[in-house]
Design an enzyme around this catalytic site. Structure first.
Site, PDB file in Angstrom:
ATOM      1  N   GLN A 131      34.072  34.113  36.119  1.00 17.88           N
ATOM      2  CA  GLN A 131      33.210  35.041  35.375  1.00 17.88           C
ATOM      3  C   GLN A 131      32.751  34.453  34.035  1.00 17.88           C
ATOM      4  O   GLN A 131      32.328  35.185  33.149  1.00 17.88           O
ATOM      5  CB  GLN A 131      33.939  36.365  35.131  1.00 17.88           C
ATOM      6  CG  GLN A 131      34.132  37.203  36.390  1.00 17.88           C
ATOM      7  CD  GLN A 131      35.339  36.772  37.218  1.00 17.88           C
ATOM      8  OE1 GLN A 131      36.227  36.065  36.732  1.00 17.88           O
ATOM      9  NE2 GLN A 131      35.402  37.197  38.459  1.00 17.88           N
TER      10      GLN A 131
ATOM     11  N   HIS B  38      42.485  36.290  33.944  1.00 17.99           N
ATOM     12  CA  HIS B  38      41.920  37.632  33.713  1.00 17.99           C
ATOM     13  C   HIS B  38      42.664  38.345  32.580  1.00 17.99           C
ATOM     14  O   HIS B  38      42.861  39.556  32.635  1.00 17.99           O
ATOM     15  CB  HIS B  38      42.013  38.485  34.984  1.00 17.99           C
ATOM     16  CG  HIS B  38      41.020  38.097  36.037  1.00 17.99           C
ATOM     17  ND1 HIS B  38      39.692  38.445  35.974  1.00 17.99           N
ATOM     18  CD2 HIS B  38      41.173  37.382  37.178  1.00 17.99           C
ATOM     19  CE1 HIS B  38      39.068  37.966  37.052  1.00 17.99           C
ATOM     20  NE2 HIS B  38      39.940  37.311  37.788  1.00 17.99           N
TER      21      HIS B  38
ATOM     22  N   ASP C 202      45.225  35.939  40.300  1.00 15.88           N
ATOM     23  CA  ASP C 202      44.044  35.368  40.944  1.00 15.88           C
ATOM     24  C   ASP C 202      43.119  34.676  39.957  1.00 15.88           C
ATOM     25  O   ASP C 202      43.115  34.960  38.767  1.00 15.88           O
ATOM     26  CB  ASP C 202      43.276  36.444  41.710  1.00 15.88           C
ATOM     27  CG  ASP C 202      42.762  37.556  40.812  1.00 15.88           C
ATOM     28  OD1 ASP C 202      43.483  37.917  39.866  1.00 15.88           O
ATOM     29  OD2 ASP C 202      41.658  38.064  41.053  1.00 15.88           O
ATOM     30  N   GLU C 203      42.366  33.743  40.489  1.00 19.55           N
ATOM     31  CA  GLU C 203      41.225  33.115  39.825  1.00 19.55           C
ATOM     32  C   GLU C 203      41.563  32.431  38.499  1.00 19.55           C
ATOM     33  O   GLU C 203      40.812  32.531  37.520  1.00 19.55           O
ATOM     34  CB  GLU C 203      40.101  34.145  39.624  1.00 19.55           C
ATOM     35  CG  GLU C 203      39.567  34.691  40.937  1.00 19.55           C
ATOM     36  CD  GLU C 203      38.387  35.610  40.775  1.00 19.55           C
ATOM     37  OE1 GLU C 203      37.541  35.665  41.674  1.00 19.55           O
ATOM     38  OE2 GLU C 203      38.310  36.298  39.729  1.00 19.55           O
ATOM     39  N   VAL C 204      42.662  31.703  38.462  1.00 18.17           N
ATOM     40  CA  VAL C 204      42.916  30.820  37.318  1.00 18.17           C
ATOM     41  C   VAL C 204      42.081  29.562  37.528  1.00 18.17           C
ATOM     42  O   VAL C 204      42.210  28.890  38.549  1.00 18.17           O
ATOM     43  CB  VAL C 204      44.410  30.476  37.209  1.00 18.17           C
ATOM     44  CG1 VAL C 204      44.638  29.410  36.136  1.00 18.17           C
ATOM     45  CG2 VAL C 204      45.212  31.727  36.869  1.00 18.17           C
TER      46      VAL C 204
END
Length: 847
Positions: free
Chosen positions: A466, A424, A510-512
């Site tokens: 995303q 992110h 988060d969300e790597v």
């Protein structure tokens, strides 16, 4: 051949002439959902984009693209083949005409039918932010004209019709206001003794020296209501009294006809006593200046259940102004929330000006059409072609942020900044790329590389959740840690200048996505010299170990999302995540969102708490306020994790949220067997639950009005669960008794919100645009019966198909079914209305 060349030349000339003459704002665009289950496939939807040329010049058949944003993926081929759709990066798409596109004459329209890879549920599924780019000038984006969304009446399981809403509301009884607790959130002990104290110009304040700031705050609040206190100490007194031995945030409040006494050991306790004093006041005092102000005589003993009562606001995706932030802080203070989690950075924006790295906001705070992100970021979430426009662009200057910090500190709210890393992080990466380019052009290679956040030779290919393919910081680079250290130092400097407390910085985590760093030369070099790094997954522990040490050296602790406390492993050959024993002694604070029902990680928060990590419950199922309130096309918000109305935070049981979880993320009843084998919270684990946190992520929050619509009044459910003692219904083992206790508490809560807190929010600090639920409507015995979630709201209706307004007829229970074309709305005390309820038959088909 000569004729062919002449024809091509003429075509090129016509297109070039059109580019000169054509005004992109003459294009209006409408979108509509046509059909879910397209071609009998449950995850496909047929949608239509209609482009209308309102100008006097034809739009040519080629030589241009439409750019737009969509949170939902779209198939490349259109139904008629007259255009193709391509994903650029993130949520940015292009629509390019093909040979089947015939151009659009002045006054004409063209329909492009597209296929979505997901069903359409609500208005947040729509594409947005359309703009035109000519092929001859690919660097220039031209805003188009009006965009409209056509209504869609989907037919699927879980649809909230007026009938469904009526059935849900029918057990809500009216409770007389005289029977309601007038301090909110619910205090530990509350007793009304009869009689009143009147605050007027014959009232004075006396305060212990330790509470001087709180006394000043109270005086200012009363002055805003038109009350000027006496400067002479007389018998009628408000006394802010120091009493040793009470917990930091505890207070006692006693009101009798001659005095108000707030007793506490610490300033925070006195401050919360003042907030209780304010909720004791009639809500109408904020509608117009009332003097004097009458308060009931009460005795209150109170203190919070959890020390950490937080709300997260994401301004990285879409920016919110300083004024809007201050207004949110006012409401948080009123309802005794003490931590503001400020999500300042994300892929789509960096919102905090730091003196050492000006490019972070020069580049990272602006969005607009770009081919390379060298000067600003691309449009996201409908922000459009032009930079400098809210909510895509914007940042807080040093002075802005210091003002926010001071404002929060005066209200006993700690501001926790979040700097997203390593995922992110596209805004930071592109900002540091711009810095690198500038300094290389100046011949300063060493300084150019000092804060670089990616290996320029990295050929790794990945895609985030995303859809970004270039948004992860390379944690193998030494320059990454130069960046982290500098950001930490600059943030500490801001807090010192503001005189505000800073205990932690949240570093995301988060969300790597998979496959990052695999082809990074920096990673391969680090792996060769660090035998403990055997795969890219090991870089996780390397990175957070170094970030933790950098924070500890400054006297801060590390907080982040759940992934910072997890270690990747395998169980029976399948990938699994378990609490990382290496970091457990550090007591990282993990903020755990993932308890998606049916997702397999329902017990993740409890695993981490039982494993020794400090846990802030930020559960998506109950506390994510960017989720749509329920399944209806006119309700904005995402729904990937749950539907979240005010009942979700109110019903949340922090120590056992399995107990009353009854539906999955789509609102469909679950089989409770999915919780078999899941970890329960141990008594030791309970000591590691720091508190609860509501969250508003900003993807579909385009302005302050939408922000307030999504937050309020659901945040009051969060405040109740964070502050009030553990309710009886949460611990009662008898299921029937527990449900009865819950229903009584729920009805009382709704009456308090509807009759006291919503009227207060109509005018408190200029008023809040809270969501007014639409009425429930049923047809019974030949008449319409209508109800509302919050007692105290007024229901109005029309019978001629027009929209009800504040002057429409008041519903009194006597409307015949013979009336057709009926519409209902609920209205608040300020005359603002809900969405419209139109009586329809309940849908029984599936989505």
């Amino acid at each position: 051949m000569r004729y062919l060349f002449t024809a091509v030349l003429a075509l090129v000339f016509c297109v070039a002439e059109a580019q000169t003459d054509f005004n992109a704002r003459d294009l209006s665009i409408s979108w509509q959902a046509v059909q879910n289950d397209y071609q009998n496939k449950p995850n496909r939807s047929l949608q239509a984009i209609v482009i209308t040329n309102n100008g006097h010049t034809a739009l040519p058949a080629s030589g241009w693209k439409l750019y737009f944003n969509s949170a939902r993926t779209i198939e490349p081929q259109t139904v008629a083949g007259n255009a193709k759709i391509e994903l650029v990066n993130g949520d940015l798409f292009t629509l390019t005409p093909t040979e089947g596109f015939k151009g659009i004459k002045a006054g004409d329209s063209t329909r492009v039918e597209i296929i979505g890879d997901e069903p359409v549920v609500n208005i947040s599924d729509t594409p947005e932010g359309f703009y035109l780019v000519w092929d001859a000038h690919p660097e220039k984006g031209l805003p188009t004209g009006k965009f409209t969304i056509k209504p869609f009446k989907p037919n699927y399981v879980g649809l909230y019709t007026p009938e469904v809403i009526y059935q849900q509301n029918k057990s809500i009884q009216d409770v007389p206001e005289s029977q309601l607790t007038k301090v909110f959130p619910t205090p530990i002990a509350y007793q009304e003794n009869g009689g009143f104290f009147t605050i007027d110009d014959k009232t004075s304040i006396s305060a212990s020296s330790e509470f001087k700031n709180e006394a000043g705050y109270l005086i200012t609040e009363l002055q805003s209501l038109g009350v000027k206190l006496s400067s002479v100490k007389i018998k009628k007194i408000i006394n802010l009294k120091m009493v040793a031995g009470m917990d930091n945030e505890a207070y006692e409040l006693v009101i009798d006809p001659q005095s108000i006494t707030i007793s506490a050991s610490k300033p925070a306790g006195v401050f919360y006593g003042i907030q209780s004093l304010k909720t004791l006041m009639s809500p109408t005092v904020w509608a117009a200046q009332h003097k004097p102000i009458q308060l009931p005589c009460v005795e209150v003993k109170d203190g919070p259940r959890f020390p950490y009562r937080a709300f997260l606001l994401d301004v990285g995706r879409n920016f919110q102004t300083k004024a809007q932030v201050l207004k949110l802080l006012d409401a948080m203070a009123l309802y005794k929330l003490n931590t503001f989690h400020f999500h300042l950075t994300d892929d789509e924006g960096w919102r905090l000006a730091l003196p050492s790295l000006p490019e972070l906001t020069e580049v990272g705070s602006q969005r607009g059409h770009t081919l390379d992100s060298k000067q600003h970021l691309p449009p996201s979430h409908g922000s459009g072609a032009e930079t400098g426009k809210l909510a895509g662009s914007g940042f807080y200057s040093r002075a802005d942020y210091i003002e926010i910090l001071k404002y929060a500190a005066a209200r006993h709210i700690a501001v926790v900044p979040e700097i997203e890393a390593p995922g992110h992080a596209r805004s930071a990466i592109k900002a540091m790329d711009a810095r690198y380019t500038r300094l290389m052009a100046e011949g300063n290679k060493a300084e150019a590389e000092k804060y670089l956040l990616r290996d320029l030779n990295d050929q790794s290919q990945y895609a985030s959740v995303q859809y970004w393919h270039d948004n992860v910081i390379d944690v193998s680079l030494p320059s990454t840690y130069n960046f982290v250290e500098t950001v930490i130092n600059d943030i500490i400097g801001l807090y010192k200048e503001a005189g505000a407390p800073l205990a932690t910085i949240n570093f995301g985590g988060d969300e790597v996505p998979p496959h990052v760093w695999e082809k990074s030369p920096a990673y391969l070099a680090l792996k060769a010299t660090h035998p403990e790094i055997k795969e890219t997954g090991d870089l996780w522990y390397y990175f957070y170990g170094k970030v933790n040490q950098a924070l500890k050296a400054k006297g801060l602790y590390l907080s982040g999302w759940e992934e910072i406390g997890l270690r990747k492993t395998t169980i029976d050959g399948a990938t699994a995540y378990v609490p990382n024993p290496d970091f457990e002694p550090e007591h990282f604070q993990t903020e755990v969102w993932n308890n998606t029902i049916g997702g397999g990680q329902e017990d993740l928060a409890y695993k981490l708490a039982n494993g020794g990590y400090h846990v802030v419950l930020t559960s998506v199922t109950h506390l994510y306020l960017d989720m749509a309130h329920y399944k209806s096309f006119d309700e904005p918000g995402y729904y990937w994790g749950a539907f979240v109305d005010i009942d979700k935070p109110f019903s949340f049981i922090p120590y056992d949220y399995f107990k009353n979880t009854t539906v999955d993320k789509n609102g469909i009843p679950i089989n409770k067997s999915i919780f078999i084998g899941k970890q329960r919270l141990t008594d030791y684990g309970k000591t590691n639950i720091m508190g609860i946190q509501g969250a508003l992520w900003g993807e579909n929050i385009h302005d302050g009005q939408r922000m307030e619509y999504m937050i309020f009044p659901s945040i009051l459910g969060i405040a109740e669960r964070a502050w009030a003692k553990n309710p009886e219904w949460a611990t009662e083992k008898d299921t029937t008794q527990s449900k009865q206790l819950y229903q009584t508490a729920w009805v009382n809560f709704l009456n308090i919100i509807g009759k006291r807190e919503l009227p207060r929010l109509d005018y408190y600090h200029t008023g809040y645009n809270y969501r007014i639920p639409k009425p429930g409507v049923s047809v019974q015995d030949g008449r319409y019966v209508v109800n509302e979630q919050f007692p105290g709201l007024m229901i109005r209706y029309t019978t001629d198909g027009t929209e009800p307004d504040a002057k429409s007829k008041i519903y009194k229970g006597d409307l015949s079914r013979k009336e057709t074309n009926v519409k209902f709305k609920a209205f608040n005390s300020a005359g603002r209305g809900s969405n419209t309820s139109e009586p329809v038959q309940n849908a029984n088909s599936t989505l």
